[in-house]
Design a protein around this motif. Structure first.
Motif, PDB file in Angstrom:
ATOM      1  N   PRO A 119       3.671   7.167 -20.911  1.00 10.77           N
ATOM      2  CA  PRO A 119       3.239   6.728 -19.580  1.00 10.77           C
ATOM      3  C   PRO A 119       4.397   6.240 -18.717  1.00 10.77           C
ATOM      4  N   ARG A 120       4.233   6.433 -17.421  1.00 12.28           N
ATOM      5  CA  ARG A 120       5.244   5.924 -16.481  1.00 12.28           C
ATOM      6  C   ARG A 120       5.040   4.437 -16.240  1.00 12.28           C
ATOM      7  N   LEU A 121       3.815   3.939 -16.469  1.00 12.80           N
ATOM      8  CA  LEU A 121       3.524   2.531 -16.217  1.00 12.80           C
ATOM      9  C   LEU A 121       2.213   2.168 -16.900  1.00 12.80           C
ATOM     10  N   VAL A 122       2.160   0.952 -17.461  1.00  8.31           N
ATOM     11  CA  VAL A 122       0.932   0.416 -18.051  1.00  8.31           C
ATOM     12  C   VAL A 122       0.622  -0.906 -17.364  1.00  8.31           C
ATOM     13  N   LEU A 123      -0.592  -1.044 -16.865  1.00  7.48           N
ATOM     14  CA  LEU A 123      -1.029  -2.262 -16.184  1.00  7.48           C
ATOM     15  C   LEU A 123      -2.246  -2.817 -16.914  1.00  7.48           C
ATOM     16  N   ILE A 124      -2.142  -4.069 -17.359  1.00  5.92           N
ATOM     17  CA  ILE A 124      -3.200  -4.712 -18.132  1.00  5.92           C
ATOM     18  C   ILE A 124      -3.715  -5.931 -17.386  1.00  5.92           C
ATOM     19  N   GLY A 125      -5.019  -6.004 -17.183  1.00  2.00           N
ATOM     20  CA  GLY A 125      -5.648  -7.180 -16.594  1.00  2.00           C
ATOM     21  C   GLY A 125      -6.382  -7.967 -17.665  1.00  2.00           C
ATOM     22  N   ARG A 138      12.691  -5.416 -18.567  1.00  2.00           N
ATOM     23  CA  ARG A 138      13.995  -4.900 -18.171  1.00  2.00           C
ATOM     24  C   ARG A 138      13.857  -3.704 -17.233  1.00  2.00           C
ATOM     25  N   PHE A 139      12.613  -3.361 -16.879  1.00  4.57           N
ATOM     26  CA  PHE A 139      12.375  -2.221 -16.003  1.00  4.57           C
ATOM     27  C   PHE A 139      12.101  -2.698 -14.576  1.00  4.57           C
ATOM     28  N   LEU A 140      12.841  -2.203 -13.634  1.00  2.18           N
ATOM     29  CA  LEU A 140      12.578  -2.467 -12.228  1.00  2.18           C
ATOM     30  C   LEU A 140      11.675  -1.353 -11.712  1.00  2.18           C
ATOM     31  N   THR A 141      10.447  -1.704 -11.357  1.00  3.26           N
ATOM     32  CA  THR A 141       9.465  -0.710 -10.930  1.00  3.26           C
ATOM     33  C   THR A 141       9.117  -0.955  -9.474  1.00  3.26           C
ATOM     34  N   ALA A 142       9.506  -0.030  -8.625  1.00  2.00           N
ATOM     35  CA  ALA A 142       9.296  -0.181  -7.186  1.00  2.00           C
ATOM     36  C   ALA A 142       7.813  -0.327  -6.870  1.00  2.00           C
ATOM     37  N   GLY A 143       7.529  -1.203  -5.899  1.00  2.00           N
ATOM     38  CA  GLY A 143       6.167  -1.379  -5.418  1.00  2.00           C
ATOM     39  C   GLY A 143       5.419  -2.518  -6.066  1.00  2.00           C
ATOM     40  N   GLU A 156       7.967  -2.496 -24.145  1.00  2.00           N
ATOM     41  CA  GLU A 156       9.370  -2.579 -23.729  1.00  2.00           C
ATOM     42  C   GLU A 156      10.279  -1.974 -24.792  1.00  2.00           C
ATOM     43  N   ASP A 157      10.003  -2.299 -26.057  1.00  2.00           N
ATOM     44  CA  ASP A 157      10.820  -1.781 -27.161  1.00  2.00           C
ATOM     45  C   ASP A 157      10.720  -0.259 -27.260  1.00  2.00           C
TER      46      ASP A 157
END
Length: 233
Positions: A119-125, A138-143, A156-157
């Motif tokens: 995945p390019r991004l994982v978002l957990i609520g 350590r990832f800078l994700t625009a937006g 991250e690992d």
């Protein structure tokens, strides 16, 4: 028809969640997005499925804090219904964004570790603490909102960016709904870029339905698994 299952193990993990494994249900019915309704000591709960072992004949998933007054110990018998729900795809044409809320966190984390491409991004609520150790990303994700700097250590690992929206006030987490974070991220993409983004979502039934439906015409596709509300959330 309900089945009497034996608990193979119930181990405490980060955030007060429990890693529960049961034997007595065929492992081929388990996949992220599916779930079992279980009963222990007369109290019902929802077990979102994320893992299975055909060799050892068990299925398992993460139970949220408070699902049971006392989690079942290994060897305990519990009652479980057959697996229900829709399994999320594990293969996508382009790197997906994975979004989850509440008890969908466990399946989403499992999917993030096994889907292809990564995945390019994982978002957990999370309504409570997340079921994973947090660390500065350590990832800078625009937006994404600048205050959302906490990443999920196992992802991250593995080189996967992730962020958490927490109502429990976890340090470095976004204080709001997970779909707000997603909208921030998508706002930073051009329409052409957004149309190349598949979305995989694991959400409680009835939650965020309007937002998810509205994304179907914006993104490359939406894979959606609906889980029933679970106790302790």
């Amino acid at each position: 028809m309900s089945t009497v299952c034996r608990v193979v193990g119930c181990d405490r993990v980060a955030g007060g969640w429990w890693w529960l494994r049961l034997t007595g249900i065929p492992p081929d019915g388990a996949a992220p997005g599916r779930y079992c309704r279980i009963t222990h000591d007369g109290r019902p709960a929802v077990l979102p499925l994320s893992h299975a072992s055909a060799e050892e004949d068990w299925i398992g998933g993460l139970l949220p804090p408070g699902a049971f007054a006392t989690p079942p110990a290994a060897g305990t018998r519990v009652t479980a219904d057959p697996p229900e729900g829709d399994a999320l795809a594990t293969s996508y044409p382009d790197p997906p964004v994975i979004v989850a809320e509440g008890i969908g966190a466990g399946p989403a984390l499992a999917l993030a570790e096994r889907c292809g491409p990564a995945p390019r991004l994982v978002l957990i609520g999370c309504w409570q603490s997340p079921p994973a150790r947090l660390c500065p990303s350590r990832f800078l994700t625009a937006g994404l909102p600048p205050e959302a700097i906490a990443g999920i250590a196992p992802l991250e690992d593995a080189g996967i960016p992730a962020r958490v929206a927490s109502r429990a006030g976890e340090p470095g987490c976004f204080e709001g709904e997970v779909m707000e974070m997603l909208q921030h991220y998508l706002a930073g993409l051009t329409p052409e870029e957004a149309r190349a983004v598949p979305l995989a979502a694991c959400l409680p039934a009835g939650a965020l339905a309007t937002e998810v439906d509205g994304l179907r015409g914006v993104l490359a596709g939406v894979e959606l698994a609906r889980l029933p509300p679970g106790d302790g959330q």
